[in-house]
Design a protein around this motif. Structure first.
Motif, PDB file in Angstrom:
ATOM      1  N   ALA A 138       0.843  -1.197   0.000  1.00  0.00           N
ATOM      2  CA  ALA A 138       0.000   0.000   0.000  1.00  0.00           C
ATOM      3  C   ALA A 138       0.872   1.238   0.000  1.00  0.00           C
ATOM      4  O   ALA A 138       0.605   2.213  -0.717  1.00  0.00           O
ATOM      5  CB  ALA A 138      -0.923  -0.022   1.214  1.00  0.00           C
ATOM      6  N   SER A 139       1.942   1.205   0.779  1.00  0.00           N
ATOM      7  CA  SER A 139       2.782   2.384   0.867  1.00  0.00           C
ATOM      8  C   SER A 139       3.573   2.578  -0.436  1.00  0.00           C
ATOM      9  O   SER A 139       3.810   3.716  -0.868  1.00  0.00           O
ATOM     10  CB  SER A 139       3.633   2.294   2.143  1.00  0.00           C
ATOM     11  OG  SER A 139       4.959   2.439   1.915  1.00  0.00           O
ATOM     12  N   ALA A 140       3.924   1.472  -1.103  1.00  0.00           N
ATOM     13  CA  ALA A 140       4.569   1.579  -2.411  1.00  0.00           C
ATOM     14  C   ALA A 140       3.577   2.155  -3.435  1.00  0.00           C
ATOM     15  O   ALA A 140       3.946   2.969  -4.284  1.00  0.00           O
ATOM     16  CB  ALA A 140       5.057   0.206  -2.872  1.00  0.00           C
ATOM     17  N   MET A 141       2.328   1.748  -3.307  1.00  0.00           N
ATOM     18  CA  MET A 141       1.283   2.217  -4.219  1.00  0.00           C
ATOM     19  C   MET A 141       1.108   3.733  -4.092  1.00  0.00           C
ATOM     20  O   MET A 141       0.931   4.440  -5.086  1.00  0.00           O
ATOM     21  CB  MET A 141      -0.014   1.490  -3.867  1.00  0.00           C
ATOM     22  CG  MET A 141      -1.052   1.520  -4.932  1.00  0.00           C
ATOM     23  SD  MET A 141      -0.533   0.618  -6.396  1.00  0.00           S
ATOM     24  CE  MET A 141      -1.572   1.387  -7.598  1.00  0.00           C
ATOM     25  N   GLU A 142       1.188   4.224  -2.845  1.00  0.00           N
ATOM     26  CA  GLU A 142       1.088   5.669  -2.615  1.00  0.00           C
ATOM     27  C   GLU A 142       2.192   6.417  -3.364  1.00  0.00           C
ATOM     28  O   GLU A 142       1.948   7.441  -4.007  1.00  0.00           O
ATOM     29  CB  GLU A 142       1.259   5.968  -1.123  1.00  0.00           C
ATOM     30  CG  GLU A 142      -0.023   6.280  -0.394  1.00  0.00           C
ATOM     31  CD  GLU A 142       0.228   6.316   1.100  1.00  0.00           C
ATOM     32  OE1 GLU A 142       1.113   7.099   1.526  1.00  0.00           O
ATOM     33  OE2 GLU A 142      -0.427   5.550   1.827  1.00  0.00           O
ATOM     34  N   ALA A 143       3.420   5.867  -3.241  1.00  0.00           N
ATOM     35  CA  ALA A 143       4.556   6.499  -3.909  1.00  0.00           C
ATOM     36  C   ALA A 143       4.339   6.500  -5.424  1.00  0.00           C
ATOM     37  O   ALA A 143       4.620   7.484  -6.104  1.00  0.00           O
ATOM     38  CB  ALA A 143       5.848   5.775  -3.555  1.00  0.00           C
ATOM     39  N   LEU A 144       3.826   5.375  -5.947  1.00  0.00           N
ATOM     40  CA  LEU A 144       3.547   5.289  -7.384  1.00  0.00           C
ATOM     41  C   LEU A 144       2.552   6.358  -7.802  1.00  0.00           C
ATOM     42  O   LEU A 144       2.691   7.001  -8.838  1.00  0.00           O
ATOM     43  CB  LEU A 144       2.936   3.920  -7.702  1.00  0.00           C
ATOM     44  CG  LEU A 144       3.827   2.864  -8.311  1.00  0.00           C
ATOM     45  CD1 LEU A 144       2.990   1.654  -8.676  1.00  0.00           C
ATOM     46  CD2 LEU A 144       4.524   3.403  -9.545  1.00  0.00           C
ATOM     47  N   ASP A 145       1.542   6.525  -6.963  1.00  0.00           N
ATOM     48  CA  ASP A 145       0.485   7.477  -7.251  1.00  0.00           C
ATOM     49  C   ASP A 145       1.040   8.899  -7.329  1.00  0.00           C
ATOM     50  O   ASP A 145       0.638   9.698  -8.173  1.00  0.00           O
ATOM     51  CB  ASP A 145      -0.594   7.371  -6.162  1.00  0.00           C
ATOM     52  CG  ASP A 145      -1.914   7.950  -6.644  1.00  0.00           C
ATOM     53  OD1 ASP A 145      -2.184   7.827  -7.858  1.00  0.00           O
ATOM     54  OD2 ASP A 145      -2.642   8.528  -5.825  1.00  0.00           O
ATOM     55  N   ARG A 146       1.988   9.198  -6.453  1.00  0.00           N
ATOM     56  CA  ARG A 146       2.573  10.540  -6.464  1.00  0.00           C
ATOM     57  C   ARG A 146       3.275  10.838  -7.775  1.00  0.00           C
ATOM     58  O   ARG A 146       3.417  11.986  -8.176  1.00  0.00           O
ATOM     59  CB  ARG A 146       3.575  10.696  -5.312  1.00  0.00           C
ATOM     60  CG  ARG A 146       2.891  11.046  -3.999  1.00  0.00           C
ATOM     61  CD  ARG A 146       3.886  11.117  -2.878  1.00  0.00           C
ATOM     62  NE  ARG A 146       4.720  12.307  -2.901  1.00  0.00           N
ATOM     63  CZ  ARG A 146       5.723  12.506  -2.039  1.00  0.00           C
ATOM     64  NH1 ARG A 146       5.983  11.595  -1.116  1.00  0.00           N
ATOM     65  NH2 ARG A 146       6.450  13.597  -2.112  1.00  0.00           N
ATOM     66  N   LEU A 147       3.748   9.797  -8.434  1.00  0.00           N
ATOM     67  CA  LEU A 147       4.408   9.982  -9.724  1.00  0.00           C
ATOM     68  C   LEU A 147       3.441   9.756 -10.885  1.00  0.00           C
ATOM     69  O   LEU A 147       3.867   9.698 -12.039  1.00  0.00           O
ATOM     70  CB  LEU A 147       5.600   9.025  -9.845  1.00  0.00           C
ATOM     71  CG  LEU A 147       6.964   9.467  -9.304  1.00  0.00           C
ATOM     72  CD1 LEU A 147       7.448  10.710 -10.037  1.00  0.00           C
ATOM     73  CD2 LEU A 147       6.949   9.735  -7.822  1.00  0.00           C
ATOM     74  N   GLY A 148       2.156   9.595 -10.565  1.00  0.00           N
ATOM     75  CA  GLY A 148       1.160   9.414 -11.609  1.00  0.00           C
ATOM     76  C   GLY A 148       1.255   8.084 -12.327  1.00  0.00           C
ATOM     77  O   GLY A 148       0.920   7.969 -13.503  1.00  0.00           O
ATOM     78  N   LEU A 149       1.730   7.059 -11.622  1.00  0.00           N
ATOM     79  CA  LEU A 149       1.928   5.763 -12.280  1.00  0.00           C
ATOM     80  C   LEU A 149       0.991   4.680 -11.738  1.00  0.00           C
ATOM     81  O   LEU A 149       1.171   3.500 -12.032  1.00  0.00           O
ATOM     82  CB  LEU A 149       3.368   5.290 -12.086  1.00  0.00           C
ATOM     83  CG  LEU A 149       4.437   5.940 -12.946  1.00  0.00           C
ATOM     84  CD1 LEU A 149       5.812   5.445 -12.524  1.00  0.00           C
ATOM     85  CD2 LEU A 149       4.211   5.648 -14.412  1.00  0.00           C
ATOM     86  N   ALA A 150      -0.013   5.104 -10.946  1.00  0.00           N
ATOM     87  CA  ALA A 150      -0.872   4.106 -10.294  1.00  0.00           C
ATOM     88  C   ALA A 150      -1.493   3.144 -11.305  1.00  0.00           C
ATOM     89  O   ALA A 150      -1.634   1.958 -11.029  1.00  0.00           O
ATOM     90  CB  ALA A 150      -1.960   4.803  -9.483  1.00  0.00           C
ATOM     91  N   ASP A 151      -1.816   3.668 -12.490  1.00  0.00           N
ATOM     92  CA  ASP A 151      -2.466   2.809 -13.493  1.00  0.00           C
ATOM     93  C   ASP A 151      -1.518   1.764 -14.079  1.00  0.00           C
ATOM     94  O   ASP A 151      -1.948   0.831 -14.744  1.00  0.00           O
ATOM     95  CB  ASP A 151      -3.009   3.667 -14.649  1.00  0.00           C
ATOM     96  CG  ASP A 151      -4.160   4.549 -14.191  1.00  0.00           C
ATOM     97  OD1 ASP A 151      -4.719   4.233 -13.114  1.00  0.00           O
ATOM     98  OD2 ASP A 151      -4.481   5.532 -14.883  1.00  0.00           O
ATOM     99  N   PHE A 152      -0.230   1.965 -13.848  1.00  0.00           N
ATOM    100  CA  PHE A 152       0.749   1.054 -14.447  1.00  0.00           C
ATOM    101  C   PHE A 152       1.323   0.077 -13.430  1.00  0.00           C
ATOM    102  O   PHE A 152       2.304  -0.605 -13.704  1.00  0.00           O
ATOM    103  CB  PHE A 152       1.893   1.853 -15.088  1.00  0.00           C
ATOM    104  CG  PHE A 152       1.430   2.758 -16.192  1.00  0.00           C
ATOM    105  CD1 PHE A 152       1.413   2.301 -17.500  1.00  0.00           C
ATOM    106  CD2 PHE A 152       1.002   4.049 -15.916  1.00  0.00           C
ATOM    107  CE1 PHE A 152       0.981   3.123 -18.525  1.00  0.00           C
ATOM    108  CE2 PHE A 152       0.569   4.878 -16.942  1.00  0.00           C
ATOM    109  CZ  PHE A 152       0.551   4.413 -18.245  1.00  0.00           C
ATOM    110  N   ALA A 153       0.709   0.008 -12.253  1.00  0.00           N
ATOM    111  CA  ALA A 153       1.273  -0.784 -11.162  1.00  0.00           C
ATOM    112  C   ALA A 153       1.545  -2.228 -11.553  1.00  0.00           C
ATOM    113  O   ALA A 153       2.553  -2.797 -11.154  1.00  0.00           O
ATOM    114  CB  ALA A 153       0.347  -0.729  -9.947  1.00  0.00           C
ATOM    115  N   ASP A 154       0.648  -2.816 -12.353  1.00  0.00           N
ATOM    116  CA  ASP A 154       0.790  -4.234 -12.669  1.00  0.00           C
ATOM    117  C   ASP A 154       1.546  -4.505 -13.958  1.00  0.00           C
ATOM    118  O   ASP A 154       1.745  -5.645 -14.338  1.00  0.00           O
ATOM    119  CB  ASP A 154      -0.600  -4.890 -12.759  1.00  0.00           C
ATOM    120  CG  ASP A 154      -1.308  -4.849 -11.412  1.00  0.00           C
ATOM    121  OD1 ASP A 154      -0.598  -4.937 -10.388  1.00  0.00           O
ATOM    122  OD2 ASP A 154      -2.538  -4.701 -11.390  1.00  0.00           O
TER     123      ASP A 154
END
Lengths: 271, 296
Positions: A138-154
């Motif tokens: 979850a905390s890694a996901m937050e960091a991803l989101d800050r860089l606008g990459l949440a949609d590319f997580a998988d």
């Protein structure tokens, strides 16, 4: 420049979350010399990074910019010199420093998703023998989101564009929740939108009181992007606030004949 | 089958580290250690062999690193010289000490002797499998392999994070306090253990095939490291079963007289699987490649 090297870590002001004041030294480099095969690459580097500063490390090819970061992180042996982070030797402070290597330094075909890579930023915190838990993801996901990459997580990391890979690397550094960030060419090969996004993140870190050092190549943007500069050419040519240290004289000294007229013109135009 | 699974687990990380030949190198380089341990201890049990092999593996890694630095060679060349020389020393030691009469011999080392360790305890019914007296007659190699396979699976599980990060980004791992050298050395030791456990049963050639082939097959089929490791074990297990059956019964069906070398046949099947995966894998297969980015 006088440097206070007495141990500072025990003081309450150094507890996490407390704003960094002028008397604290996030990063101090003293008398650093590094050589490859007896050929010195960095010679007697003295440098103190400002708290809350976003520092551009500039200099010609072969000036030792990458070597400087790697030596600070202890990735290559140093012939002499000391690296102190918040007053103590860096070896005891690794968790407080995040390092972002050049994007081309890893194999992007590696079977891992974007989220996997960002989660790696937390491995130091998780420690040996412990598994990755949901809260870490979850905390890694937050960091991803800050860089606008949440949609590319998988996504498999090899399928990201160069700019997205760079952002994933920066997200990984954010996930480390460090206080000092060392980035090797974070803007290499990214488009203008990504460049803006990354610079905004770096400025955000600076405003939060963290210290950021980034190797940078484009002289025309130095004034806009960095509060401070460290100009290297085997030795420290100049360092300090950009307004004072980023001068034609320093650039000529660093780049010598290699600095073309047009690059000079750009640096003048930015004045 | 156990041998194949054990080796292929470790092989995953070797292949991803672009150190595929390390499996090859280590499986050869352990020979002098095994012979040395046998000569010193006078017995040939799993523990002596493992100890000798581990010492050998460590020496090999150090020699490879030294050769690479002093000789300024690429890693492949350094491995190539070190492992052939060490294997040769092992062969000479074998002949010289006369231990070849006892148990170890060159032929055996190269091709293994899968056929000779067939377990004839149970009389063909599943009931006897649970009988402790029958279990006690299990060939030593199988017990060793079982222990090693379980041990390596367990290690892969607890050190998954560390293996993953030191393989993907060693510099970053080092800055987090996860030493790539330490993990790398551990991986080489695991390689040594897997190689020794497997090579007695299946010989050094199949060992190499199993280190490399199943991980490569699995890599074509998935982008998830965990899935890849599970698939690898599956591919290894299936190749070994099909290979063994083909070797035992294939020639008979085709009208031949003799059973074939099982180890060889297993390697052939594993190779065939890899070829199939390279051609038909959903994303990376040569015939299915849409917008894949893996291979030029």
């Amino acid at each position: 420049m006088t440097v206070n090297t007495e141990p500072l870590v025990g003081r309450p002001a150094y507890q996490a979350g407390v704003a960094i004041s002028q008397t604290n030294l996030p990063l101090f480099v003293g008398g650093l010399t590094v050589a490859y095969d007896r050929r010195p690459v960095l010679w007697n580097i003295e440098y103190t990074a400002p708290p809350g500063g976003v520092v551009g490390i500039i200099g010609p090819n072969g000036a030792g910019k990458t070597t400087f970061l790697r030596a600070v992180m202890g990735l290559i042996p140093r012939l002499s010199g000391q690296i102190r982070v918040f007053g103590t030797d860096i070896a005891q402070q690794t968790k407080r420093v995040a390092y972002v290597p050049q994007r081309t330094s890893v194999d992007w075909n590696f079977p891992a998703s974007t989220l996997d890579v960002v989660t790696m930023g937390l491995y130091g915190r998780i420690g040996w023998f412990r598994p990755v838990r949901r809260k870490h993801r979850a905390s890694a996901m937050e960091a991803l989101d800050r860089l606008g990459l949440a949609d590319f997580a998988d996504r498999q990391i090899g399928q990201l564009s160069g700019g997205q890979q760079q952002r994933a690397f920066i997200a990984r550094a954010l996930a480390q929740q460090a206080e000092i960030y060392l980035l090797d060419e974070p803007l290499a090969g990214v488009d203008a939108a990504t460049e803006n996004r990354i610079i905004n993140i770096l400025h955000g870190l600076g405003e939060a009181g963290y210290t950021v050092l980034a190797v940078h190549h484009d002289l025309s943007t130095v004034r806009n992007y960095f509060s401070d500069v460290l100009i290297l050419n085997g030795q420290v040519v100049a360092s300090g606030p950009t307004g004072k240290a980023f001068t034609d004289l320093a650039l000529t000294k660093a780049y010598g004949g290699r600095l073309t007229e047009s690059a000079m013109a750009i640096s003048n135009a930015a004045d | 089958m156990l041998a194949c699974v054990a080796c292929s687990l470790v092989g995953n990380f070797l292949v991803l580290r672009r150190q595929s030949l390390m499996g090859d190198a280590i499986s050869h380089a352990v020979l002098p250690g095994i012979v040395g341990a046998y000569v010193l201890a006078g017995v040939i049990d799993a523990f002596t062999m493992m100890t000798g092999a581990l010492v050998s593996a460590l020496v090999a890694v150090m020699l490879i690193e030294l050769t690479r630095r002093i000789g300024r060679l690429e890693p492949g060349a350094a491995m190539g010289t070190v492992f052939t020389v060490m294997f040769a020393i092992g062969v000479v030691m074998l002949e010289w000490t006369g231990s070849s009469n006892v148990h170890l011999d060159t032929q055996h080392a190269l091709f293994g002797s899968l056929e000779t360790i067939i377990w004839i305890g149970p009389d063909g019914t599943w009931d006897t499998l649970t009988d402790p007296d029958v279990l006690a007659t299990l060939p030593r190699q199988i017990t060793t392999l079982f222990v090693v396979t379980v041990l390596l699976s367990f290690l892969c599980l607890i050190f998954f994070k560390e293996l993953q990060i030191t393989t993907f980004d060693p510099a970053m791992a080092a800055t987090l306090g996860i030493s790539p050298t330490l993990v790398g050395t551990g991986l080489v030791l695991a390689t040594g253990v897997a190689a020794v456990a497997a090579f007695e049963a299946v010989g050094s050639i199949l060992v190499i095939a199993m280190f490399i082939s199943p991980p490569c097959t699995a890599r074509m089929l998935t982008d998830q490291l965990t899935t890849q490791i599970l698939l690898t074990a599956l591919v290894a297990a299936i190749s070994s079963i099909i290979g063994y059956l083909l070797a035992a019964f294939g020639p008979g069906i085709l009208g031949g007289q003799h059973a074939l070398n099982a180890a060889g046949m297993v390697a052939v099947v594993a190779g065939a699987f890899q070829a199939l995966a390279m051609l038909f894998a959903p994303r990376y297969g040569a015939l299915r490649r849409g917008n894949g980015t893996l291979i030029p």
